[in-house]
Design an enzyme around this catalytic site. Sequence first.
Site, short mmCIF file in Angstrom:
data_model
loop_
_atom_site.label_atom_id
_atom_site.label_comp_id
_atom_site.label_asym_id
_atom_site.label_seq_id
_atom_site.Cartn_x
_atom_site.Cartn_y
_atom_site.Cartn_z
N ASN A 107 0.86 -1.19 0.00
CA ASN A 107 0.00 0.00 0.00
C ASN A 107 0.89 1.23 0.00
O ASN A 107 1.96 1.23 0.61
CB ASN A 107 -0.87 0.01 1.27
N HIS A 109 1.03 5.11 1.26
CA HIS A 109 0.35 5.94 2.27
C HIS A 109 1.09 7.27 2.39
O HIS A 109 2.32 7.29 2.51
CB HIS A 109 0.36 5.20 3.62
N SER A 136 5.05 6.60 2.40
CA SER A 136 5.60 5.28 2.69
C SER A 136 4.93 4.24 1.80
O SER A 136 3.72 4.34 1.53
CB SER A 136 5.30 4.89 4.15
N ASP A 145 -2.66 0.47 7.91
CA ASP A 145 -1.42 1.22 7.68
C ASP A 145 -0.32 0.82 8.68
O ASP A 145 0.50 1.66 9.07
CB ASP A 145 -1.66 2.73 7.77
C1 GRF Z 1 -2.29 9.07 -2.52
O1 GRF Z 1 -1.94 10.19 -1.80
C2 GRF Z 1 -1.94 7.83 -1.74
O2 GRF Z 1 -0.78 7.95 -0.99
C3 GRF Z 1 -3.13 7.69 -0.82
O3 GRF Z 1 -4.22 8.10 -1.59
C4 GRF Z 1 -3.78 8.94 -2.65
C5 GRF Z 1 -4.20 8.30 -3.92
O4 GRF Z 1 -3.95 9.11 -5.02
N1 GRF Z 1 -3.20 6.38 -0.26
P1 GRF Z 1 -4.24 8.58 -6.47
O5 GRF Z 1 -5.68 8.05 -6.50
O6 GRF Z 1 -3.25 7.50 -6.81
O7 GRF Z 1 -4.09 9.79 -7.34
#
Ligand code: GRF
Length: 211
Positions: A107, A109, A136, A145
């Site tokens: 994932n 994050h 991360s 997370d």
């Molecule tokens: C990103 O900031 C990611 O880190 C978080 O959600 C957002 C997703 O952005 N988990 P996208 O849909 O890939 O543009």
Amino acid sequence: MLRVAVLASGRGSNLRALLDAIRRGDLDACIVGVFRDTATAGARAPARDAGSAATHVDPKACATRLDFDRALFDRVDASGADLIVCAGFMRILSPEVVAPRVARMINIHPSLLPRYPGLHTHQRALDAGDREHGASVHVVIPALDAGPVIAQTRLAIEAGDTAETLAARLLPREHRLLVQVVRWCGERRLRFDAERVHFDERLLTGPLAVD
Ligand code: GRF
């Protein structure tokens, strides 16, 4: 070649970053499926541009959370993915579907985990007076997370930063971070489980750094 499934709820910019890197020849992988839990446009466009339809699994059509998770992962498994990437996938997954896939699910994050699991990470970093922020990539385990962190990208918080400016500066770094981690997976340099990460067969004692 590494077969990657992407789970996305939102706009899909991380998915697009993976697809662009593949198209440029910077990433030896193929996206075998894009799976969404929302009906909004988002990740549909990058998937369509890459010539594959994004599969929408509708939570409302499932009686329970676990039913949804099983329906979703039946489809993910049918795609034959080696690696499952949660990229802005906004649902908490049941332990029943996470546990059997821990060694191949990551994932991204937007915080320097273990700081700020959950939502509103940029604002929380600002409110805490942090001088540094980042993103991360971590192993997905049943707790939110909370899996071992594989790699991070860092950026300095500047005077006058808002949650919006921070998010905007972080996003291109997130994209590079995710592409790099997927590349390492494809090169078989990463091995992980619910407790630890090995890189080049050495146990990681802290996250890898990606600029
Ligand atoms: C990103 O900031 C990611 O880190 C978080 O959600 C957002 C997703 O952005 N988990 P996208 O849909 O890939 O543009």
